[in-house]
Design an enzyme around this catalytic site. Structure first.
Site, PDB file in Angstrom:
ATOM      1  N   SER A 198       0.845  -1.202   0.000  1.00  0.00           N
ATOM      2  CA  SER A 198       0.000   0.000   0.000  1.00  0.00           C
ATOM      3  C   SER A 198       0.878   1.249   0.000  1.00  0.00           C
ATOM      4  CB  SER A 198      -0.924   0.000   1.217  1.00  0.00           C
ATOM      5  OG  SER A 198      -0.189  -0.232   2.409  1.00  0.00           O
ATOM      6  N   GLU A 207      -9.196  -9.526   4.068  1.00  0.00           N
ATOM      7  CA  GLU A 207      -9.507  -8.127   3.717  1.00  0.00           C
ATOM      8  C   GLU A 207     -10.863  -8.011   3.035  1.00  0.00           C
ATOM      9  OE1 GLU A 207      -6.424  -5.868   1.773  1.00  0.00           O
ATOM     10  OE2 GLU A 207      -7.778  -4.188   1.359  1.00  0.00           O
TER      11      GLU A 207
HETATM   12  O1  KIV Z   1      -0.402  -3.416   1.721  1.00  0.00           O
HETATM   13  C1  KIV Z   1      -1.111  -3.341   2.732  1.00  0.00           C
HETATM   14  O2  KIV Z   1      -1.187  -2.294   3.405  1.00  0.00           O
HETATM   15  C2  KIV Z   1      -1.868  -4.522   3.124  1.00  0.00           C
HETATM   16  C3  KIV Z   1      -2.770  -4.416   4.307  1.00  0.00           C
HETATM   17  C4  KIV Z   1      -4.027  -3.753   3.921  1.00  0.00           C
HETATM   18  C5  KIV Z   1      -3.024  -5.734   4.945  1.00  0.00           C
HETATM   19  O3  KIV Z   1      -1.764  -5.538   2.497  1.00  0.00           O
END
Ligand code: KIV
Length: 298
Positions: A60, A198
Site C-alpha cells: 500500500s 480483507e
Molecule cells: O499493503 C497493505 O497495506 C496490506 C494491508 C491492507 C493488509 O496488504
C-alpha cells in the site's frame, strides 16, 4: 481453574520482541493482535511507541507514500528501501514485508529469492503474499520450506483487484465465500503462520474462524478475527478523502500538516521567519576581520 499460562504482552519499555510462539499464544489466550502498516523511520517509531504487535511494510506504500494510483507498479527495490527504513525504527514488533506484484508469482525460485531479500537486506522477520489460489499457495509453501515465515492474504487482494472486479468487498455470495475459505485453509496447510482477511462480510469471517488455527488479522472483516490491521495513513488521516468503509480515522494529520506548512509559508513571505533566536552568532571582532577581508577582495 484455568490451565492457561499467564503470558502477558506488556505495553512498556520492557516489552519483549514479538515472536511467532508469542503470537500463537495471543490467539490461544484471545488477546487481540494489533498490526499497522509503516513505510519509513518515523512511522516505525510511532508504531513502536504505541506498542503494536506486528508491523507490515505494505505494498500500500505504492499509493500512500509513492503516489501511485494502485499497488501494482511498486518495484521490489522501492519496497525494500521502505522496509530497511522501517526496520531502523523498530525494536519489538514483528516485521512483515509485503511481496510486491510480479516479485513472486513466476516461480518458486523467484518467490524464495524475493523473500530472502526482505529478510537479508531489510531485516524483515517474515513476508506476506496475496491470494489463496494455486500459485499463491505453492509460493507460500516454497518460501516456508526455505525457512521464512509467511503471512497469507485473502478476500480483497489489491494486486489482482482488476480480476476481482475492482476495489470491492469479496465473498458476498456462498460460492465466493467458499473460494475464500478454500484459499485460507490451503494457505494454513502450506505453513503460513498467519493470514489477513480483507474486505469480506463479518459473518463469513466469523464462520471461517472455527476452521483456522493460525492468527487471523482482519481489515474490513468484522470483529471476529484475532487481530486488526489498518493502513498508517488511513488511520491517521494522512490522505485526501475518507477511504474504504472499514477505515476508522483516529487523527487528522493531513489537516495538521497542511496548516503547518501554510503557516511556515506565511511567515517566510511576511518576513516573520527566521527570528533572531533561529540564527547563529559570530564574535564582533571576527566579523570585522571578515568584512575587511571581503573589502580587500578576499
Ligand atoms: O499493503 C497493505 O497495506 C496490506 C494491508 C491492507 C493488509 O496488504
Amino acid at each position: 481453574m484455568s490451565t492457561v499460562p499467564n503470558v502477558r504482552v506488556p505495553a512498556d519499555a520492557s516489552r519483549l520482541p514479538m515472536t511467532l510462539p508469542r503470537l500463537a499464544e495471543m490467539k490461544r489466550l484471545g488477546q487481540p493482535i494489533v498490526m499497522v502498516t509503516a513505510y519509513d523511520y518515523p512511522s516505525a517509531r510511532a508504531a513502536e511507541a504505541a506498542g503494536v504487535d506486528l508491523v507490515l511494510v505494505g505494498d500500500s506504500g505504492a499509493m500512500t507514500v509513492l503516489g501511485h494510483p494502485s499497488t501494482v507498479p511498486v518495484e521490489l527495490d522501492e519496497l525494500l528501501m521502505l522496509a530497511k527504513a522501517t526496520r531502523r525504527g523498530l525494536r519489538t514488533p514483528f516485521l512483515v514485508g509485503d511481496l510486491p506484484f510480479g516479485s513472486y508469482e513466476v516461480s518458486d525460485a523467484q518467490a524464495i529469492q524475493t523473500a530472502m531479500r526482505f529478510v537479508k537486506e531489510a531485516g524483515c522477520d517474515a513476508v506476506k503474499l496475496e491470494g489463496g489460489g494455486e500459485t499463491s499457495v505453492a509460493r507460500a509453501r516454497a518460501i516456508v520450506n526455505a525457512g521464512i515465515p509467511v503471512m497469507g492474504h485473502v478476500g480483497l487482494t489489491p494486486q489482482t483487484s482488476t480480476a476481482l472486479g475492482g476495489y470491492r468487498a469479496q465473498g458476498r455470495n456462498a460460492g465466493a465465500a467458499e473460494r475464500i475459505a478454500r484459499g485460507a485453509i490451503a494457505l494454513q496447510d502450506a505453513g503460513c503462520f498467519s493470514i489477513v482477511f480483507e474486505a469480506i462480510p463479518s459473518a463469513v469471517a466469523e464462520e471461517l474462524m472455527a476452521h483456522l488455527e493460525i492468527p487471523v488479522i482482519g481489515i474490513g472483516a468484522g470483529p471476529a478475527t484475532d487481530g486488526q490491521v489498518l493502513v498508517f495513513h488511513d488511520l491517521l488521516g494522512i490522505r485526501e478523502g475518507l477511504g474504504a468503509r472499514f477505515v476508522k480515522r483516529y487523527a487528522d494529520l493531513q489537516k495538521e500538516m497542511d496548516a503547518g506548512i501554510t503557516a511556515f509559508a506565511a511567515d517566510v513571505r511576511g518576513r516573520h521567519y527566521p527570528a533572531p533566536e533561529h540564527g547563529y552568532s559570530i564574535d564582533a571582532a571576527e566579523l570585522s576581520e571578515f568584512r575587511a577581508a571581503l573589502e580587500n577582495g578576499a
